[in-house]
Design a protein around this motif. Structure first.
Motif, short mmCIF file in Angstrom:
data_model
loop_
_atom_site.label_atom_id
_atom_site.label_comp_id
_atom_site.label_asym_id
_atom_site.label_seq_id
_atom_site.Cartn_x
_atom_site.Cartn_y
_atom_site.Cartn_z
N GLY A 114 0.82 -1.20 0.00
CA GLY A 114 0.00 0.00 0.00
C GLY A 114 0.85 1.25 0.00
N ILE A 115 0.17 2.38 -0.12
CA ILE A 115 0.85 3.66 -0.07
C ILE A 115 -0.07 4.67 0.62
N GLY A 116 0.52 5.54 1.41
CA GLY A 116 -0.26 6.53 2.13
C GLY A 116 0.38 7.90 2.06
N PHE A 117 -0.46 8.92 2.10
CA PHE A 117 -0.01 10.31 2.16
C PHE A 117 -0.78 10.98 3.29
N TYR A 118 -0.06 11.56 4.24
CA TYR A 118 -0.73 12.14 5.41
C TYR A 118 0.19 13.14 6.09
N GLY A 119 -0.40 13.90 6.99
CA GLY A 119 0.36 14.80 7.85
C GLY A 119 -0.10 14.61 9.29
N ASN A 120 0.79 14.21 10.16
CA ASN A 120 0.43 14.00 11.57
C ASN A 120 1.40 14.64 12.53
N TYR A 121 2.24 15.57 12.01
CA TYR A 121 3.21 16.21 12.89
C TYR A 121 3.25 17.70 12.58
N GLY A 122 3.18 18.51 13.62
CA GLY A 122 3.34 19.94 13.46
C GLY A 122 2.16 20.73 13.99
N LEU A 123 2.29 22.03 13.91
CA LEU A 123 1.24 22.94 14.34
C LEU A 123 1.64 24.35 13.90
N GLY A 124 0.63 25.19 13.68
CA GLY A 124 0.88 26.57 13.33
C GLY A 124 0.35 27.51 14.40
N LEU A 125 1.16 28.49 14.79
CA LEU A 125 0.76 29.47 15.80
C LEU A 125 0.80 30.87 15.19
N ASP A 126 -0.19 31.69 15.54
CA ASP A 126 -0.26 33.07 15.05
C ASP A 126 -0.46 34.00 16.25
N PHE A 127 0.59 34.74 16.61
CA PHE A 127 0.54 35.62 17.77
C PHE A 127 0.02 37.01 17.43
N GLY A 128 0.02 37.36 16.13
CA GLY A 128 -0.53 38.64 15.71
C GLY A 128 0.27 39.83 16.22
N GLU A 129 -0.43 40.95 16.42
CA GLU A 129 0.21 42.17 16.93
C GLU A 129 0.26 42.10 18.46
N TRP A 130 1.48 42.00 19.00
CA TRP A 130 1.59 41.86 20.45
C TRP A 130 2.96 42.33 20.91
N THR A 131 3.18 42.28 22.22
CA THR A 131 4.42 42.77 22.82
C THR A 131 5.65 42.12 22.21
N GLY A 132 5.58 40.80 21.98
CA GLY A 132 6.77 40.08 21.53
C GLY A 132 6.89 39.91 20.04
N GLU A 133 6.29 40.79 19.25
CA GLU A 133 6.28 40.59 17.80
C GLU A 133 7.65 40.70 17.17
N ASP A 134 8.61 41.35 17.83
CA ASP A 134 9.97 41.39 17.29
C ASP A 134 10.67 40.04 17.43
N LEU A 135 10.20 39.21 18.34
CA LEU A 135 10.74 37.86 18.47
C LEU A 135 9.95 36.87 17.64
N ILE A 136 8.61 36.97 17.69
CA ILE A 136 7.80 36.02 16.94
C ILE A 136 6.39 36.55 16.75
N LYS A 137 5.89 36.43 15.49
CA LYS A 137 4.50 36.72 15.19
C LYS A 137 3.77 35.46 14.75
N GLU A 138 4.45 34.66 13.94
CA GLU A 138 3.89 33.39 13.50
C GLU A 138 4.97 32.32 13.55
N SER A 139 4.56 31.10 13.89
CA SER A 139 5.49 29.97 13.94
C SER A 139 4.80 28.75 13.35
N THR A 140 5.44 28.11 12.39
CA THR A 140 4.86 26.92 11.74
C THR A 140 5.93 25.86 11.58
N LEU A 141 5.65 24.68 12.06
CA LEU A 141 6.47 23.50 11.78
C LEU A 141 5.53 22.43 11.29
N LEU A 142 5.67 22.04 10.03
CA LEU A 142 4.74 21.12 9.39
C LEU A 142 5.49 19.95 8.78
#
Length: 393
Positions: A114-142
């Motif tokens: 058989g053969i499979g295609f899937y994604g089961n690891y990772g997450l995306g975060l969106d911090f938007g406009e906030w105090t720490g935006e110079d360090l991170i606004k969005e983070s994605t590991l997929l």
């Protein structure tokens, strides 16, 4: 010393554990049962993911397609004494889509592939406009995986299976003023499985998934100079990110024509994640023993009131991979997690079926001790929605 401290704070926030989560929720059976019995059920072609040995139990040709939606409710609140010049980001997850496709083919009386295609690891975060935006606004590991697999029915009791995972990983980090750091990498891992049919109504499955190692190198750099009056630095970043190896043992028992019970015990080697190699501007940083191995347990039941209908429900517990919930990562809100699932499958005709499922995950409060952006995630929650279509050819 100040430069070294800045490196550690920066990378601890953005990349050391950049939003990575292992997810059991691939098919509607796994969502509705909270993963219970995953290595022993072998009820559709998604068994290629949960236990490739289970393909020997499937019909001659089978296709399973799935679509999943994850909604995360994880508001991050800064501590009052840690505010710099802005607001807390609020909910940082929101909606995160997913999908999967599996095909299984019997080659002979003893062999299936058989053969499979899937994604089961990772997450995306969106911090938007906030105090720490110079360090991170969005983070994605997929992570996305293409896995060919084979299975061999050794005898009436034992089947063995193996799959080769070709994994494509994407890392993205966005900061204020349009700055974006990104890279991608291919990595290989293996999945091994065994399925024992001890009696017509009872079977046990065992799977092992090896570690996956991604090597990310961020080529675009810029100078950061707005955090707490820190001096400016240009920061080329490289990281070796390991997704942990894991073991899972599952039991499936058919009580009668209507009821079946199932369960899991699992282990994941998250402590190895603490040893991910991180280099910032040529300096090795980020080593810590913040993470520990985790344990998984699940119980579930299936009820078939009519040949065309199957209903699922299950509960699962996963221990936290943090040694201390008061010292967690900003980009990985997690802790002890309880999952509750419910779902069903309807037989549309003798060759095809449709499944729907929902799961709620309740996560322990996690506090971030970063000296710049100290705060907490208060009881974050994940909501999984899934739909599957299976067809026999």
């Amino acid at each position: 010393m100040r430069k070294r401290l800045f490196f550690i704070i920066l990378f601890g926030l953005s990349t050391a554990r950049a939003s990575g989560l292992y997810l059991y929720e691939i098919g509607t059976e796994d969502i509705g049962l909270a993963g219970a019995g995953q290595a022993a059920r072998a009820q559709d072609a998604s068994t290629l993911f949960t236990n490739p040995a289970g393909m020997t139990r499937l019909p001659d040709s089978m296709l399973t397609l799935g679509a999943q939606g994850l909604y995360g409710d994880a508001p991050y609140r800064l501590d009052d004494d840690a505010r710099l010049s802005g607001d807390s980001p609020g909910n940082v997850i929101g909606w995160f889509p997913g999908g999967s496709a599996f095909y299984s083919q019997r080659l002979s009386s003893a062999f299936s592939a058989g053969i499979g295609f899937y994604g089961n690891y990772g997450l995306g975060l969106d911090f938007g406009e906030w105090t720490g935006e110079d360090l991170i606004k969005e983070s994605t590991l997929l992570g996305m995986t293409l896995m060919p697999a084979v299975a061999w029915q050794y005898n009436d009791v034992l089947s063995l299976g193996a799959g080769l995972g070709m994994n494509y990983g994407i890392l993205k980090i966005k900061r204020a003023r349009g700055d974006e750091l990104s890279d991608h990498d291919w990595a290989i891992n293996v999945k091994l499985g065994a399925l024992w049919q001890f009696a017509p109504q009872t079977r046990v499955g065992l799977t092992y998934t090896s570690r996956t190692g991604y090597d990310f190198n961020v080529s675009n750099t810029r100078q950061l100079d707005r955090i707490n009056n820190s001096p400016s630095y240009t920061l080329p970043i490289a990281a070796s990110v390991n997704t942990p190896q894991q073991l899972m043992v599952s039991l499936f028992h058919q009580l009668n024509d209507r009821w079946a019970l199932m369960g899991d015990l699992g282990w994941q080697d998250w402590s190895d994640y603490s040893n991910s190699k991180i280099t910032v501007a040529g300096n090795r940083v980020g080593e810590n023993d913040r993470l520990r191995d985790t344990w998984h347990a699940a119980l579930g039941a299936q009820f078939m009131p009519h040949p065309d209908w199957t209903f699922n429900t299950g509960v699962a517990f996963d221990s936290s991979f943090y040694r201390d919930q008061n010292d967690t990562s900003l980009t990985m809100p997690s802790g002890d997690t309880w999952r509750w699932g419910v779902g069903g499958r309807y037989q549309l005709d003798p060759a095809s079926s449709l499944g729907l499922a929902f799961e709620y995950a309740h996560i322990e409060t996690a506090a971030v001790s970063s000296p710049l952006l100290k705060g907490r995630y208060d009881t974050p929650a994940l909501y999984f929605f899934g739909i599957n279509y299976s067809r026999i050819f």
